[in-house]
Design a protein around this motif. Structure first.
Motif, PDB file in Angstrom:
ATOM      1  N   ARG A  45     -16.256 -34.363   0.738  1.00 49.11           N
ATOM      2  CA  ARG A  45     -16.604 -34.851  -0.761  1.00 49.11           C
ATOM      3  C   ARG A  45     -15.616 -36.248  -0.956  1.00 49.11           C
ATOM      4  O   ARG A  45     -14.606 -36.230  -0.384  1.00 49.11           O
ATOM      5  CB  ARG A  45     -16.272 -33.748  -1.813  1.00 49.11           C
ATOM      6  N   GLU A  46     -15.988 -36.889  -1.722  1.00 51.17           N
ATOM      7  CA  GLU A  46     -15.373 -38.159  -1.910  1.00 51.17           C
ATOM      8  C   GLU A  46     -15.368 -38.530  -3.695  1.00 51.17           C
ATOM      9  O   GLU A  46     -16.513 -38.475  -4.100  1.00 51.17           O
ATOM     10  CB  GLU A  46     -15.824 -39.144  -1.085  1.00 51.17           C
ATOM     11  N   GLY A  47     -14.386 -38.891  -4.056  1.00 49.05           N
ATOM     12  CA  GLY A  47     -14.439 -39.744  -5.505  1.00 49.05           C
ATOM     13  C   GLY A  47     -14.859 -41.116  -5.516  1.00 49.05           C
ATOM     14  O   GLY A  47     -14.981 -41.525  -4.483  1.00 49.05           O
ATOM     15  N   GLU A  48     -15.092 -41.628  -6.722  1.00 50.89           N
ATOM     16  CA  GLU A  48     -15.397 -43.136  -6.660  1.00 50.89           C
ATOM     17  C   GLU A  48     -14.287 -43.727  -6.647  1.00 50.89           C
ATOM     18  O   GLU A  48     -12.999 -43.491  -7.163  1.00 50.89           O
ATOM     19  CB  GLU A  48     -16.131 -43.235  -8.090  1.00 50.89           C
ATOM     20  N   VAL A  49     -14.380 -45.056  -6.044  1.00 50.49           N
ATOM     21  CA  VAL A  49     -13.170 -45.961  -6.219  1.00 50.49           C
ATOM     22  C   VAL A  49     -12.882 -46.390  -7.449  1.00 50.49           C
ATOM     23  O   VAL A  49     -13.623 -46.306  -8.192  1.00 50.49           O
ATOM     24  CB  VAL A  49     -13.562 -47.146  -5.358  1.00 50.49           C
ATOM     25  N   HIS A  50     -11.748 -46.192  -7.779  1.00 44.22           N
ATOM     26  CA  HIS A  50     -11.287 -46.725  -9.215  1.00 44.22           C
ATOM     27  C   HIS A  50      -9.749 -47.266  -9.087  1.00 44.22           C
ATOM     28  O   HIS A  50      -9.195 -47.072  -8.019  1.00 44.22           O
ATOM     29  CB  HIS A  50     -11.269 -45.203 -10.211  1.00 44.22           C
ATOM     30  N   SER A  51      -9.291 -47.555 -10.281  1.00 44.26           N
ATOM     31  CA  SER A  51      -7.896 -47.968 -10.384  1.00 44.26           C
ATOM     32  C   SER A  51      -7.519 -47.843 -11.753  1.00 44.26           C
ATOM     33  O   SER A  51      -8.091 -47.506 -12.619  1.00 44.26           O
ATOM     34  CB  SER A  51      -7.641 -49.513  -9.894  1.00 44.26           C
ATOM     35  N   HIS A  52      -6.064 -47.839 -11.824  1.00 47.14           N
ATOM     36  CA  HIS A  52      -5.315 -47.562 -13.175  1.00 47.14           C
ATOM     37  C   HIS A  52      -4.063 -48.506 -12.936  1.00 47.14           C
ATOM     38  O   HIS A  52      -3.507 -48.497 -11.952  1.00 47.14           O
ATOM     39  CB  HIS A  52      -5.172 -46.116 -13.593  1.00 47.14           C
ATOM     40  N   SER A  64      -7.382 -32.386   5.648  1.00 49.36           N
ATOM     41  CA  SER A  64      -7.352 -33.901   6.606  1.00 49.36           C
ATOM     42  C   SER A  64      -8.182 -34.758   5.465  1.00 49.36           C
ATOM     43  O   SER A  64      -8.905 -34.117   4.671  1.00 49.36           O
ATOM     44  CB  SER A  64      -7.777 -33.964   7.813  1.00 49.36           C
ATOM     45  N   GLY A  65      -8.267 -35.959   5.654  1.00 48.55           N
ATOM     46  CA  GLY A  65      -9.111 -36.630   5.077  1.00 48.55           C
ATOM     47  C   GLY A  65      -8.919 -38.157   5.297  1.00 48.55           C
ATOM     48  O   GLY A  65      -8.221 -38.572   6.237  1.00 48.55           O
ATOM     49  N   VAL A  66      -9.358 -38.907   4.479  1.00 51.25           N
ATOM     50  CA  VAL A  66      -9.439 -40.371   4.442  1.00 51.25           C
ATOM     51  C   VAL A  66      -8.761 -41.234   3.287  1.00 51.25           C
ATOM     52  O   VAL A  66      -9.526 -40.727   2.056  1.00 51.25           O
ATOM     53  CB  VAL A  66     -10.701 -40.928   5.089  1.00 51.25           C
ATOM     54  N   ARG A  67      -7.972 -41.875   3.130  1.00 58.11           N
ATOM     55  CA  ARG A  67      -7.439 -42.496   1.999  1.00 58.11           C
ATOM     56  C   ARG A  67      -7.903 -43.870   1.930  1.00 58.11           C
ATOM     57  O   ARG A  67      -7.441 -44.474   2.747  1.00 58.11           O
ATOM     58  CB  ARG A  67      -5.864 -42.496   2.061  1.00 58.11           C
ATOM     59  N   VAL A  68      -8.897 -44.067   0.890  1.00 55.84           N
ATOM     60  CA  VAL A  68      -9.253 -45.382   0.760  1.00 55.84           C
ATOM     61  C   VAL A  68      -8.346 -46.160  -0.279  1.00 55.84           C
ATOM     62  O   VAL A  68      -8.493 -45.687  -1.262  1.00 55.84           O
ATOM     63  CB  VAL A  68     -10.922 -45.013   0.233  1.00 55.84           C
ATOM     64  N   GLN A  69      -7.831 -47.298   0.323  1.00 54.72           N
ATOM     65  CA  GLN A  69      -7.045 -47.794  -0.630  1.00 54.72           C
ATOM     66  C   GLN A  69      -6.986 -49.251  -0.542  1.00 54.72           C
ATOM     67  O   GLN A  69      -6.742 -49.719   0.665  1.00 54.72           O
ATOM     68  CB  GLN A  69      -5.637 -47.236  -0.393  1.00 54.72           C
ATOM     69  N   PRO A  85       0.351 -48.560  -5.420  1.00 57.53           N
ATOM     70  CA  PRO A  85       0.892 -49.386  -6.531  1.00 57.53           C
ATOM     71  C   PRO A  85      -0.366 -49.427  -7.726  1.00 57.53           C
ATOM     72  O   PRO A  85      -1.493 -49.324  -7.381  1.00 57.53           O
ATOM     73  CB  PRO A  85       1.291 -50.819  -6.172  1.00 57.53           C
ATOM     74  N   GLY A  86       0.148 -49.503  -9.189  1.00 54.66           N
ATOM     75  CA  GLY A  86      -0.790 -49.841 -10.145  1.00 54.66           C
ATOM     76  C   GLY A  86      -1.768 -50.857  -9.826  1.00 54.66           C
ATOM     77  O   GLY A  86      -1.479 -51.811  -9.295  1.00 54.66           O
ATOM     78  N   GLY A  87      -2.714 -50.654 -10.341  1.00 59.58           N
ATOM     79  CA  GLY A  87      -4.036 -51.911 -10.040  1.00 59.58           C
ATOM     80  C   GLY A  87      -4.747 -51.706  -8.939  1.00 59.58           C
ATOM     81  O   GLY A  87      -5.651 -52.611  -8.710  1.00 59.58           O
ATOM     82  N   VAL A  88      -4.195 -50.873  -7.887  1.00 60.62           N
ATOM     83  CA  VAL A  88      -4.849 -50.871  -6.546  1.00 60.62           C
ATOM     84  C   VAL A  88      -5.986 -49.996  -6.675  1.00 60.62           C
ATOM     85  O   VAL A  88      -5.859 -48.614  -6.952  1.00 60.62           O
ATOM     86  CB  VAL A  88      -3.936 -50.671  -5.435  1.00 60.62           C
ATOM     87  N   PRO A  89      -7.129 -50.446  -6.143  1.00 61.35           N
ATOM     88  CA  PRO A  89      -8.584 -49.428  -6.077  1.00 61.35           C
ATOM     89  C   PRO A  89      -8.214 -48.527  -4.934  1.00 61.35           C
ATOM     90  O   PRO A  89      -7.604 -48.991  -3.985  1.00 61.35           O
ATOM     91  CB  PRO A  89      -9.498 -50.491  -6.001  1.00 61.35           C
ATOM     92  N   HIS A  90      -8.651 -47.292  -5.239  1.00 59.85           N
ATOM     93  CA  HIS A  90      -8.428 -46.055  -4.270  1.00 59.85           C
ATOM     94  C   HIS A  90      -9.324 -45.236  -4.496  1.00 59.85           C
ATOM     95  O   HIS A  90      -9.959 -44.980  -5.442  1.00 59.85           O
ATOM     96  CB  HIS A  90      -7.032 -45.808  -4.348  1.00 59.85           C
ATOM     97  N   THR A  91      -9.422 -44.389  -3.550  1.00 59.76           N
ATOM     98  CA  THR A  91     -10.152 -42.836  -3.608  1.00 59.76           C
ATOM     99  C   THR A  91      -9.863 -42.258  -2.480  1.00 59.76           C
ATOM    100  O   THR A  91      -8.775 -42.576  -1.622  1.00 59.76           O
ATOM    101  CB  THR A  91     -11.641 -42.989  -3.749  1.00 59.76           C
ATOM    102  N   PHE A  92     -10.244 -40.699  -2.261  1.00 58.25           N
ATOM    103  CA  PHE A  92     -10.069 -39.967  -1.154  1.00 58.25           C
ATOM    104  C   PHE A  92     -11.279 -39.492  -0.640  1.00 58.25           C
ATOM    105  O   PHE A  92     -12.033 -38.783  -1.675  1.00 58.25           O
ATOM    106  CB  PHE A  92      -8.865 -38.907  -1.642  1.00 58.25           C
ATOM    107  N   ARG A  93     -11.514 -39.238   0.754  1.00 56.73           N
ATOM    108  CA  ARG A  93     -12.564 -38.531   1.067  1.00 56.73           C
ATOM    109  C   ARG A  93     -12.046 -37.483   1.825  1.00 56.73           C
ATOM    110  O   ARG A  93     -11.235 -37.485   2.896  1.00 56.73           O
ATOM    111  CB  ARG A  93     -13.370 -39.347   2.189  1.00 56.73           C
TER     112      ARG A  93
END
Lengths: 121, 121
Positions: A45-52, A64-69, A85-93
Motif C-alpha cells: 500500500r502507498e499514500g499519496e504524494v504530499h508535502s507540508h 521494508s518499503g520504498v521512500r518516495v521523496q 525537509p519542510g516543503g519536500v513532496p514525499h510518500t511511502f510504499r
C-alpha cells in the motif's frame, strides 16, 4: 506503562488515531515542539504524494518499503532513517510484508492533533 | 544509502560522534528543528542525571534498561518510548545486555552540534 509520558510502539490503545489512506493507519503523540507518528503500512500500500512546511524524519522499524521523496525512490530496510525537509513532496510504499515507520514532525503538525483521516493537507 | 538525507541506525560512520559517559556512545544527526541521537549503552552502564531546556523523546530500539526521569525509575523494554519535557532531570541505565536508544531533541541541542564528550550541560 501507565505514566502519560511513557508509551509503547505496539500499544494500539495509545495516541491519536488517524487513517492516512487505505492501508495506512497511524497513532500520533504530540509533544510541545515535536510530534511522533507510528505508521502501520499494509503490504504494497502507498499514500499519496504530499508535502507540508514542517520538517519530518522517518525511521523504518519493521518490514521494508520504498521512500518516495523529492521525485526519487529510495528502497529502505529496517534501521534506515531519513530526513524530509519542510516543503519536500514525499510518500511511502510498503513492501510485500508491510512496514512500521516512526515519523517525527517538528514543529508538530496542527492537522494531526485530532483524530481523523487523510494527510491533512 | 549514500544520499545525505538517508542514514542507517547501525552505520557507525555516520553522524557526529560523542562519548556521553563511560559506556555511552552516541551518533548525532542535526536537522533544522529536530536532532536525532543514536545512543549505544553498554551493559549495566549509566549516565549522570542531567537536564536541559530542550524537549526530548526516547525510543528503546534494542536491549533493555531503566529510564530514570524526574526522580522515578521506569523499567523499559524494546518498543517503549517516552517524553521528557525540557528541564526534567533524567538519565538511562543499560540492562544486562545493554541498550540502543533513539533520542530526539527539539529544538536541536547546540552543545551536540560538534563531536566531543559529556552531556554538554
Amino acid at each position: 506503562m501507565t505514566d502519560k509520558t511513557f508509551f509503547n510502539l505496539h500499544d494500539l490503545s495509545q495516541g491519536i488515531q488517524r487513517q492516512l489512506a487505505d492501508g495506512l493507519e497511524t497513532h500520533i503523540f504530540p509533544g510541545e515542539n515535536v510530534m511522533l507518528s507510528i505508521v502501520r503500512i499494509a503490504p504494497d500500500r502507498e499514500g499519496e504524494v504530499h508535502s507540508h512546511p514542517e520538517e519530518q524524519w522517518g525511521v523504518l522499524l519493521e518490514g521494508s518499503g520504498v521512500r518516495v521523496q523529492d521525485g526519487q525512490e529510495h528502497a529502505v530496510s529496517v534501521g534506515d532513517f531519513w530526513q524530509t525537509p519542510g516543503g519536500v513532496p514525499h510518500t511511502f510504499r510498503g513492501g510485500p510484508e508491510g512496514a512500521l515507520v516512526l515519523d517525527i514532525f517538528s514543529p508538530p503538525r496542527p492537522e494531526y492533533r485530532k483524530a481523523g483521516s487523510g494527510f491533512g493537507d
